[in-house]
Design a protein around this motif. Structure first.
Motif, PDB file in Angstrom:
ATOM      1  N   THR A   1       0.819  -1.209   0.000  1.00 33.22           N
ATOM      2  CA  THR A   1       0.000   0.000   0.000  1.00 33.22           C
ATOM      3  C   THR A   1       0.857   1.266   0.000  1.00 33.22           C
TER       4      THR A   1
ATOM      5  N   ARG B   1      -5.484  -0.724   3.957  1.00 32.24           N
ATOM      6  CA  ARG B   1      -5.837  -1.395   2.702  1.00 32.24           C
ATOM      7  C   ARG B   1      -7.025  -0.712   2.028  1.00 32.24           C
TER       8      ARG B   1
ATOM      9  N   TYR C   1      -6.033   2.501   0.360  1.00 30.29           N
ATOM     10  CA  TYR C   1      -5.316   2.254  -0.890  1.00 30.29           C
ATOM     11  C   TYR C   1      -6.298   2.100  -2.055  1.00 30.29           C
TER      12      TYR C   1
ATOM     13  N   ALA D   1      -0.086   5.191  -3.985  1.00 33.29           N
ATOM     14  CA  ALA D   1       0.710   4.940  -2.784  1.00 33.29           C
ATOM     15  C   ALA D   1       1.267   6.222  -2.188  1.00 33.29           C
TER      16      ALA D   1
END
Length: 464
Positions: free
Chosen positions: A6, A320, A323, A330
């Motif tokens: 991530t 997560r 992301y 990122a």
């Protein structure tokens, strides 16, 4: 299938390396480079499968060719052979409620669904590729006992589980500390779950220490945990709809570390017809506040509640979701996490906040509301909820066609059950006699140095 961090700091890796790495070496979480898409005909075909066969179909594209299909099937069949219900995760009716029972594994909690598989997977990979794995994990209750049961006695593996002293239920504590296998090490830290989790993250972020002591992860930071939990969303949808891809259902998910509800989010991204994913939290409501405001702000206090597995401020899987919310940017994730680190909060802009509200609903329940929900459900249907499940049922009120995840057997929290309905839930066989068994645990300060020193001593060649 390749996996990325991530935070963008690693080259793509395969499934096996992702499982063994646990936390990415740049401090991020591992995510698939792409999400497989499941079309309606495949959904219909999957809807009538046994849980084990469904798991094989869902896991295969994420595993790729790194484990032969027939060997993956053996791992899955073995993982669920110890479950006491033939459906593994049955959907049952309790009055007007649809309950997805996730507690039929050996430690009577939903963590068994992933950790029985992960324990087998670790053993398989170590036998195939060689090496030693020293698992370090933090638990707010159920992860610890499920992880211990998943790897107890397995060759090539040592497991060290940190739990917050006095902040797990008595049965949860005994489930961990009465496992006396030589490869099992229980540590009670004098602090909160967040303290324990921060220690584990610090150990994994010390890359030289992680490498020297071959550390691995079983917390929901391990991608295999998320993958295994995704299966029961597909299974429940199939049992509720008969495979009719025009039918959507919602899920109410008691949420602490965000792993369970992220598994549902993954299922939806794969094409499962999910209407609403309802994040249910207790007084520690950082996630509910984020969904409703777009601000993820850490409070000063972790409140001790009747649903201790959710007494969390920093949800480890939340990264997560960020992301995917930011389409794999990122650099943006690093910036948001830097804000969180320096100011104690991060804020998403209005456009992304609108997407959050599309992805999730959220509602918090107080202890009073939790007890009232246990009482009301038992009075209406005779069904006894654990306090975590009660938080989810409370959050699902006024939702139609909704499945509530039952994350633990109510007998694991009989103090709360007794308080709510005046009697205890009957103990399943796996929980009987725990309080009379011999136990083993050490107590440490909630510091990285104290835990690191213990690991160094326990893993030195002279003490193994």
């Amino acid at each position: 299938m390749h996996y990325l961090s991530t935070r963008g700091g690693i080259a793509p890796i395969g499934f096996t390396d992702a499982v063994m790495m646990g936390l990415a070496s740049d401090g991020g979480l591992l995510v698939p480079a792409e999400i497989p898409q499941i079309d309606p005909p495949t959904l219909r075909a999957w809807s009538a499968l046994r849980f084990q066969d469904l798991a094989l179909e869902i896991m295969t594209p994420f595993v790729g060719n790194e484990i032969p299909r027939h060997e993956l099937k053996i791992l899955i069949e073995s993982a669920y052979s110890s479950f006491t219900h033939p459906e593994i995760t049955p959907v049952i009716k309790a009055g007007d409620l649809n309950i997805l029972e996730l507690f039929h594994g050996p430690t009577a909690a939903f963590k068994d669904v992933a950790l029985q598989f992960l324990g087998n997977l670790f053993e398989y990979l170590l036998a195939r590729d060689g090496g030693q794995l020293n698992i370090v994990g933090a638990t707010s209750g159920d992860t610890g006992s499920a992880a211990i049961d998943g790897v107890r006695g397995k060759s090539g593996i040592q497991i060290f589980i940190l739990h917050p002293k006095g902040r797990v239920s008595p049965i949860q504590e005994r489930q961990m500390t009465t496992v006396l296998d030589a490869n099992v090490h229980n540590i009670a830290v004098r602090g909160t779950f967040d303290d324990a989790q921060n220690i584990v993250k610090a150990l994994f972020n010390d890359l030289s220490f992680k490498s020297a002591y071959q550390l691995g992860a079983v917390n929901s930071i391990n991608w295999a945990r998320i993958l295994a939990q995704t299966v029961y969303y597909f299974y429940a949808w199939g049992r509720m709809t008969g495979g009719d891809s025009t039918q959507q259902i919602s899920f109410a998910v008691p949420t602490g570390n965000f792993g369970d509800v992220f598994a549902g989010y993954l299922a939806k991204r794969m094409g499962l017809p999910i209407d609403r994913l309802i994040i249910a939290t207790n007084r520690n409501d950082i996630l509910t506040r984020f969904v409703n405001t777009g601000i993820y702000a850490v409070g000063d206090t972790v409140y001790q509640t009747l649903s201790p597995a959710m007494d969390i401020q920093i949800a480890s899987n939340f990264e997560r979701y960020l992301y995917f919310l930011y389409d794999g940017d990122a650099a943006q994730i690093r910036a948001l996490l830097a804000d969180l680190q320096t100011t104690g909060q991060l804020t998403v802009d209005a456009a992304h906040q609108a997407q959050v509200r599309i992805d999730f609903d959220a509602k918090a329940a107080s202890d009073v509301e939790t007890l009232a929900q246990i009482q009301a459900t038992e009075a209406a249907s005779g069904y006894i909820l654990c306090p975590h499940t009660a938080v989810g049922v409370h959050a699902a009120q006024n939702q139609s066609n909704c499945v509530c995840l039952a994350t633990a057997h109510p007998a694991k929290f009989n103090d709360a059950v007794q308080n709510a309905i005046g009697r205890e839930a009957p103990l399943p066989s796996s929980l009987q006699g725990l309080m009379e068994k011999e136990s083993r645990c050490i107590e440490l300060a909630a510091t990285v140095d104290a835990v690191k020193a213990h690991l160094e001593e326990a893993l030195s060649p002279t003490t193994r």
